[in-house]
Structures are given as structure tokens and as C-alpha cells.
Design a protein around this motif. Structure first.
Motif, PDB file in Angstrom:
ATOM      1  N   HIS A 306       0.849  -1.199  -0.133  1.00  0.00           N
ATOM      2  CA  HIS A 306       0.136   0.097  -0.048  1.00  0.00           C
ATOM      3  C   HIS A 306       0.877   1.223   0.107  1.00  0.00           C
ATOM      4  O   HIS A 306       1.732   1.275   0.792  1.00  0.00           O
ATOM      5  N   HIS A 319      -3.231   0.356  -3.771  1.00  0.00           N
ATOM      6  CA  HIS A 319      -3.110  -0.703  -2.970  1.00  0.00           C
ATOM      7  C   HIS A 319      -2.878  -1.874  -3.977  1.00  0.00           C
ATOM      8  O   HIS A 319      -3.931  -1.997  -4.845  1.00  0.00           O
ATOM      9  N   ARG A 330      -4.144  -7.277  -8.458  1.00  0.00           N
ATOM     10  CA  ARG A 330      -5.250  -6.372  -8.242  1.00  0.00           C
ATOM     11  C   ARG A 330      -4.750  -5.028  -8.027  1.00  0.00           C
ATOM     12  O   ARG A 330      -3.804  -5.047  -7.265  1.00  0.00           O
ATOM     13  N   LYS A 332      -5.808  -1.199  -6.589  1.00  0.00           N
ATOM     14  CA  LYS A 332      -7.077  -0.266  -6.208  1.00  0.00           C
ATOM     15  C   LYS A 332      -6.519   1.054  -6.012  1.00  0.00           C
ATOM     16  O   LYS A 332      -5.219   1.260  -5.562  1.00  0.00           O
TER      17      LYS A 332
ATOM     18  N   VAL B  54     -11.412   1.377   1.177  1.00  0.00           N
ATOM     19  CA  VAL B  54     -12.166   0.050   1.405  1.00  0.00           C
ATOM     20  C   VAL B  54     -11.982  -0.527   0.200  1.00  0.00           C
ATOM     21  O   VAL B  54     -12.137  -0.385  -0.996  1.00  0.00           O
ATOM     22  N   THR B  55     -11.116  -1.551   0.169  1.00  0.00           N
ATOM     23  CA  THR B  55     -10.629  -2.296  -1.021  1.00  0.00           C
ATOM     24  C   THR B  55     -11.086  -3.686  -0.902  1.00  0.00           C
ATOM     25  O   THR B  55     -11.202  -4.407   0.202  1.00  0.00           O
ATOM     26  N   CYS B  56     -11.461  -4.559  -2.159  1.00  0.00           N
ATOM     27  CA  CYS B  56     -11.774  -5.628  -2.042  1.00  0.00           C
ATOM     28  C   CYS B  56     -10.704  -6.364  -3.019  1.00  0.00           C
ATOM     29  O   CYS B  56     -10.554  -6.067  -4.194  1.00  0.00           O
ATOM     30  N   VAL B  68     -10.572  -5.062   2.719  1.00  0.00           N
ATOM     31  CA  VAL B  68      -9.352  -4.266   3.384  1.00  0.00           C
ATOM     32  C   VAL B  68      -9.747  -2.776   3.854  1.00  0.00           C
ATOM     33  O   VAL B  68     -10.142  -2.126   2.905  1.00  0.00           O
ATOM     34  N   ASN B  81      -3.846  -1.224   7.960  1.00  0.00           N
ATOM     35  CA  ASN B  81      -4.795  -1.941   7.047  1.00  0.00           C
ATOM     36  C   ASN B  81      -5.236  -3.255   7.696  1.00  0.00           C
ATOM     37  O   ASN B  81      -4.737  -4.109   8.241  1.00  0.00           O
ATOM     38  N   LYS B  83      -7.541  -6.399   7.475  1.00  0.00           N
ATOM     39  CA  LYS B  83      -7.810  -7.187   6.456  1.00  0.00           C
ATOM     40  C   LYS B  83      -9.040  -8.367   6.978  1.00  0.00           C
ATOM     41  O   LYS B  83      -8.731  -8.879   7.962  1.00  0.00           O
TER      42      LYS B  83
END
Lengths: 373, 156
Positions: A306, A319, A330, A332, B54-56, B68, B81, B83
Motif C-alpha cells: 500500500h 493498494h 489487483r 486499487k 475500502v478495497t476488495c 481491506v 490496514n 483485512k
């Protein structure tokens, strides 16, 4: 409920007013405002006009290719997006960047901040009907864009930073070229002051409009200049210093009122700070390598990371999750405008006069491209 | 998060914390779904007042989705963070709107992109996509390239 005889439809005290998505009013952003007389009852944002699914597109490309994609997150502030992305990749792979590259990146990021803030002066003046401010700001923006072109080769999308450094070294005589433009922008700051910031119309339209306290602002997810306008001394460049920021001395500009005018003055103060940061960096810039060569299909180790940086509009975070392949698993992107437009803007306009809606909207400095991604 | 905060959390929620990775300024905590709301409210109470994002992440091999929560403390100048792993089949998790109003819009986006139901969120209507009928697009089994070919090149 009365019936209008001509159209046979119910007349209710409330009326739906569309805001946007034509460009001059709102950027590529549409909001439906329910008004009662001249008061805003409720605002419902409908973003998505610039949604490109960048986070998904990044999963199909390698880290080096993605450096070009992240420019498109925010058109007005491309360097901050690049700095965030390459740092996230370097953090996960553990690549050490040469000192000179760090300086070049910081200089360019600050130039990007100046570019973004000057554009903001332009669009904010446009929203308030101060056309001369718009013309002068956009004219000055062009000079910095030309400087971008000289240094990076690209005007709007520079694609300059890459994993391990920057794509090319600074051109010959860069110091004089950058200094010349900085001197020019510094001289223009007085023009902005007299035309925009000390203009009575500007002050009357902005002062006491869209006010919120620090506590509410933090709960809504505000960051960057908008939060510093509420008196919170926060800046990712200072708090989690990255690149060459630990080597320079600068002030975190704060204002205490939390209204649209304080947010404007914070940006005005940051323009002066950015000029001073670039001058300090140009003095100290070391000689040496400007990039380390990395393979194009460089694999990154498994795990996640991050990274946050301070974009012109606020906190920008990446992220990144990696599964060991050359592509990220992934990514973000946390763009600053996402919370600014979709959670603060509807909150701030509740109960205000409809004439104040554009003033509040542009005082938050939103970027629809960053919001939709 | 500093080690002090970690040990404080461990003393309070000993069996709910699965994994801790401590970095310079940034700590990641993997916690169990049952207690994550209590952990987040404890962290908010001790100063982590800013919910950054907010991360998925869709882990299709494990059939799990990781949510997260990125926190930042304006007073301590630390990042954390949190999770939480949830099942991929009919995923649902408690909303944190009561703690941070700003979480509403992040959860709404994640609901659209990953199909996660945030229990207690007042508005989970579609945000970016119009009349979307496919599976949530940011899931790993959605093929964007194939979708583009089908939708924009082959369809009359």
C-alpha cells in the motif's frame, strides 16, 4: 396539491434540477438536485461518464505498461498518479531508485501540482463568472504544459516515470528553462491575487459558503487542501515523506475557517510553496544515473503493498496485490476526488442556495476522471 | 500502528487476530470476520479517525474475497490496514457506516464491482454502471477483453 390546468400535472413545491454533465458547469459529472424554491433539498450524484475500469485494465498489463495507464486516472495531475504507481511497484519488488531520479520525480510532481492548481484557478473563476481569471490562468497553464513537453515529450500525458527511475534525463539547460517559468508563475501570483483572490465578487461568493468543521470533514473522508482548509495540519509529503521530500523545507499551508474561501487560499499558498520546493531541488540536484534498467516482464514477488502520496487534490493511494506474475493481480486506486465529490459535496450543499452549488463544487477541486477511474 | 497498539489489540481480541505484518509506518492485520467491527471501532476510539479506503480483492483459488479497510491516524501519523476474509459465495459483511459516514460511498462502489452486500448500508444502488446484467465486473472470473469483443465488435 394544486393541478396545473395547462399541462395537467401536479405542481409540487419541490423541483428536480439537473447539474451537468456538460463540461463548463460540472466537468463530466451529473448530479440531480432537488430544490425547493431556491434552496437545495437533496443532491444525488450520478458519476460514471468517465468510467473506464482502469483498475481492471491494469490486471491485463505489465507493471511497465501500467505506468502509461495511470496517467489517465487524473488528466490534470498526471505526475502524482505516476509517482504513486511506480512507488507501489518499487515497494513490492524492492527496487532501489537512483538519487537523481528521485529529485527529477519530485520536481515534476511539484510542477504537476502547480499545473493542477492553476487550472483550478481557471475553472473556479469560470464557475463564478470571473472570465478574466479563466483566460489568464489557462494561458499560464499552457506555458507549464510546454515545459512538460520539453522535459518529458508529452504535453498532457507525460508517461515520464517508469519503474526504476525516469524514462530520460532532463534536457540540457533545464535549470534555466524551469527557473524562467517559475519566475513567470511567481510574478503571475500577484495578478491572480488582484484578479481573483482579492476580488470582491470572489470573496462574496466564496466566504462562509460550504463550511464544515474538521471533525465532520475527517469523518467524510476529506484529505488534502480541503482538509487543510479546516485547520488540520496534514500532508502526506510531510507525514510519510517519500522521494526527495525529506530533503526540502516547506510549510504546510492551513486555514482555519473551513469554508470555500479558506480552501481557495490554501491552494494559493501551496502554489508559492511548490515554487520554493522546486527551487530548492534544482539547487541540490545530484549528478548520476537517472534510472536502473529492469526487465520489461519483471516479476514481482507474492504479496500486497500500500503506498500513499499527496496529489494536488489530496491523498492518493495505491493498494497493489501481486501473485508472482509480471502483471499485478489487483490494483486499487484511492483517488482524492472520489470522496470529495461523492460524499462531501452532497453533504455540503444541503440547504444552500442553488447559486452556491457551483462555488462549493469547484472549491472542492473535483476531477471527474479521478472519481470514476 | 506501533507494537504498543498491536499488543493492546492482542490483549483485547486475542483469538480474533490471525496475522500481523509490521512495517515501518504501516501495519497489516488479518482478522476474523466475527470481531472485525469491534476491532475497527476500538481503533477509531484510540485515534485512527480517517478511513482512507475500502478495497476488495477477489482470491478465486481460495474462493474467498478479502476486504481491506485502510485507516490513518491524524494524531499518531500511522497507517493500518485491517483485512477480513469472507466467502465468495453470496458474500456479505457488516457495514461500517456507523463509524465513518464516508464509508458509505466506498461500500457502494464495492457492492457494484464485487457484489458484496454490506449489511446496514442505507444505499447500495448502482454507481458507475448502467443496466449491468453480467457478473460483477471486477471479479476475477469476469473477462473484460471477451466482454468488449462481444459487446462492441460482434453485436449488431
Amino acid at each position: 396539491m394544486k393541478k396545473n390546468k395547462l399541462e395537467e400535472r401536479e405542481i409540487t413545491p419541490e423541483f428536480l434540477l439537473p447539474f451537468g454533465p456538460q463540461h463548463p458547469a460540472s466537468g463530466h459529472f451529473y448530479a440531480s438536485i432537488i430544490i425547493d424554491g431556491e434552496r437545495v433539498v437533496e443532491l444525488n450524484p450520478h458519476p460514471g461518464y468517465l468510467h473506464r475500469g482502469l483498475e481492471k485494465l491494469m490486471e491485463y498489463r505489465t507493471h511497465v505498461q501500467n505506468c502509461m495507464l495511470v496517467d489517465r486516472i487524473c488528466i490534470l495531475d498526471p505526475f502524482s498518479n505516476e509517482i504513486g504507481y511506480v512507488n507501489a511497484v518499487e515497494k513490492i519488488t524492492g527496487i532501489e531508485v537512483p538519487e537523481r531520479a528521485k529529485f527529477i520525480r519530485t520536481i515534476m510532481a511539484e510542477l504537476g501540482r502547480i499545473l493542477s492548481h492553476i487550472t483550478w484557478i481557471g475553472v473556479n473563476s469560470m464557475a463564478l463568472g470571473l472570465d478574466s481569471g479563466t483566460r489568464i490562468a489557462w494561458g499560464n497553464r499552457e506555458r507549464i504544459i510546454r515545459l512538460n513537453e520539453i522535459i518529458t515529450g508529452g504535453r498532457i500525458y507525460p508517461c515520464y516515470f517508469t519503474v526504476g527511475g525516469v524514462r530520460r534525463d532532463l534536457p540540457q539547460g533545464f535549470k534555466e528553462k524551469i527557473m524562467k517559468e517559475l519566475d513567470y508563475v511567481e510574478k503571475q501570483l500577484n495578478v491572480y491575487d488582484s484578479l481573483v483572490f482579492e476580488n470582491e465578487i470572489f470573496i462574496m461568493r466564496m466566504k462562509g459558503v460550504g463550511t464544515f468543521g474538521a471533525k465532520e470533514a475527517i469523518a467524510l473522508g476529506t484529505t488534502g487542501p480541503n482538509l487543510r482548509g479546516c485547520g488540520v495540519k496534514t500532508d502526506v509529503r510531510k507525514d510519510e515523506s517519500y522521494e526527495a521530500y525529506p530533503m526540502v523545507d516547506f510549510r504546510v499551508v492551513t486555514m482555519k475557517d473551513g469554508d470555500a474561501y479558506s480552501r481557495a487560499l490554501v491552494r494559493r499558498g501551496e502554489l508559492a510553496e511548490s515554487i520554493s520546493i522546486i527551487r530548492q531541488l534544482l539547487e541540490k540536484i545530484p549528478e548520476g544515473k537517472f534510472r536502473v534498467i529492469i526487465p520489461s516482464f519483471m516479476k514481482s514477488p507474492k504479496g500486497d503493498t500500500h503506498f500513499c502520496c499527496e496529489a494536488a487534490r489530496g491523498e492518493l493511494c495505491f493498494h497493489m496485490v501481486s501473485d508472482g506474475s509480471p502483471n499485478p493481480y489487483r490494483v486499487k486506486v484511492r483517488g482524492p476526488s472520489f470522496s470529495h465529490t461523492l460524499s462531501e459535496f452532497p453533504y455540503l450543499v444541503k440547504g444552500v442556495n442553488i447559486a452556491d452549488v457551483p462555488a462549493i463544487y469547484w472549491s472542492l477541486d473535483p476531477c471527474p476522471a479521478d472519481m470514476d477511474r | 500502528m506501533s507494537e504498543e497498539i498491536i499488543s493492546f489489540l492482542k490483549s483485547k481480541f486475542a483469538d480474533s487476530i490471525i496475522e500481523v505484518t509490521l512495517e515501518d509506518r504501516e501495519t497489516s492485520l488479518t482478522v476474523k470476520k466475527e470481531k472485525f467491527c469491534e476491532i475497527l471501532s476500538t481503533l477509531k476510539y484510540i485515534g485512527f479517525n480517517h478511513l482512507s479506503d475500502v478495497t476488495c480483492v477477489d482470491y478465486i483459488k481460495e474462493q474467498e474475497i478479502e476486504v481491506v479497510y485502510h485507516l490513518w491516524s491524524h494524531t499518531k501519523k500511522l497507517r493500518g490496514n485491517i483485512k477480513v476474509r469472507i466467502s465468495r459465495e453470496s458474500p456479505s459483511i457488516k457495514s461500517v457506516v456507523d463509524l465513518w459516514i464516508g464509508a458509505q460511498i466506498h461500500e457502494r462502489e464495492n457492492h457494484e464491482m464485487f457484489g458484496i452486500t454490506f449489511l446496514g448500508n442505507p444505499n447500495l444502488s448502482p454507481l458507475f454502471l448502467e443496466e449491468w446484467e453480467e457478473i460483477p465486473p471486477f471479479r476475477k472470473d469476469f473477462n473484460a477483453r471477451e466482454f468488449v469483443r462481444r459487446e462492441y465488435y460482434e453485436k449488431e
